[in-house]
Design a protein around this motif. Sequence first.
Motif, short mmCIF file in Angstrom:
data_model
loop_
_atom_site.label_atom_id
_atom_site.label_comp_id
_atom_site.label_asym_id
_atom_site.label_seq_id
_atom_site.Cartn_x
_atom_site.Cartn_y
_atom_site.Cartn_z
N SER A 19 -10.56 -2.61 18.14
CA SER A 19 -11.19 -3.35 17.36
C SER A 19 -9.35 -3.58 16.82
O SER A 19 -9.86 -5.47 16.07
N LEU A 20 -8.80 -2.83 16.06
CA LEU A 20 -8.20 -3.15 15.55
C LEU A 20 -6.90 -4.13 16.24
O LEU A 20 -6.21 -5.00 16.01
N LYS A 21 -6.79 -3.59 18.01
CA LYS A 21 -6.10 -4.24 18.35
C LYS A 21 -6.73 -5.73 18.64
O LYS A 21 -5.59 -6.99 19.06
N LEU B 171 -18.08 -5.99 13.57
CA LEU B 171 -19.27 -5.72 13.49
C LEU B 171 -19.44 -4.60 14.45
O LEU B 171 -19.69 -5.15 15.59
N ALA B 172 -19.97 -3.76 14.14
CA ALA B 172 -20.05 -2.22 14.75
C ALA B 172 -21.56 -2.51 15.17
O ALA B 172 -22.14 -2.90 14.56
N VAL C 222 -25.87 -12.83 10.64
CA VAL C 222 -25.83 -14.05 10.53
C VAL C 222 -24.82 -14.35 9.09
O VAL C 222 -24.24 -15.30 8.83
N GLU C 223 -24.18 -13.10 8.34
CA GLU C 223 -23.73 -13.70 7.01
C GLU C 223 -22.26 -14.06 7.70
O GLU C 223 -22.25 -15.12 6.32
N LYS C 224 -22.01 -13.22 8.79
CA LYS C 224 -20.36 -13.61 9.13
C LYS C 224 -20.22 -15.07 9.73
O LYS C 224 -19.44 -15.32 9.87
N SER D 243 -12.26 -7.66 2.29
CA SER D 243 -13.10 -8.18 4.09
C SER D 243 -12.78 -8.64 4.60
O SER D 243 -11.69 -8.57 5.02
N THR D 244 -13.92 -10.03 5.52
CA THR D 244 -13.31 -10.25 6.55
C THR D 244 -12.14 -11.22 6.59
O THR D 244 -11.78 -11.68 5.25
#
Length: 265
Positions: free
Chosen positions: A1-3, A13-14, A33-35, A81-82
């Motif tokens: 995910s970091l890559k 999102l896991a 949905v929020e993201k 956060s995002t």
Amino acid sequence: SLKCLSLGAVDYLAKPESARAPGAANEFRRELVEKMRALSETKARVPRLAATPAPRAVSPIPTAPLRAGGTKPQCLLIGSSTGGPRAVERVLLDLKPALSRIPVLIVQHMPAMFTAVFADHLQTLLSVPAREAKDGDAVATGTILVAPGGRHMGVVCTGGKATIRLNDGPPENFCRPAVDVLFREAAAVYGASALAVVLTGMGSDGTHGARFLTKAGATVIAQDEATSIVWGMPGSIVKAGLAHEVLPLESIGRSLKGLITGAST
């Protein structure tokens, strides 16, 4: 995910696990949905780390007045956060070598499986000690501690020394760890010597805690809208009149360095 984030992804999102408690599917749906909604309402921008562009003009937004000759910062607090991982990287890279002069506490909204890897990644990237925080850890100069996913991270004074306090209290702003918890407790321990930064992220986590910081005389810096993936968290700080500076991402590290070292930026 970091890559994936390093290659241009703006969030992650896991996937839900079958063994998770009842209601996990609903929580996963809510978060997804929020993201998606937050990203659809903004033009995503991915911070570049390779080159340092010319500084942008600071947004003409009313800010809280900086205290002249203020207290020298004794702890740097970062909430994001995002879009946060890349933004945190950029700020800390720009802050070197002043990282050796101050402890850094980070709350990045991440699942439990991500935070230890993120801390290891920061250590490799910055060549400074960085790890996922543990309950009772000393808050040490030159060390970066990342809040573990799924647990709140605060700070308390024990025997005259600042130490980490983790707890499993209820989520705040749907978040655990929550930036509000760190800011609130750090305000009680560090007072005017705390230095806080709120970077890109959806929601308003950090605003309530920033009120405690500003009341204690601490300095709060918010990322500007133009360079934020989602201007939720920093935007909430700005709209509440709690930001002493509102800066583009590429200027935040330089500003922090000046405050930490006492040099003009």
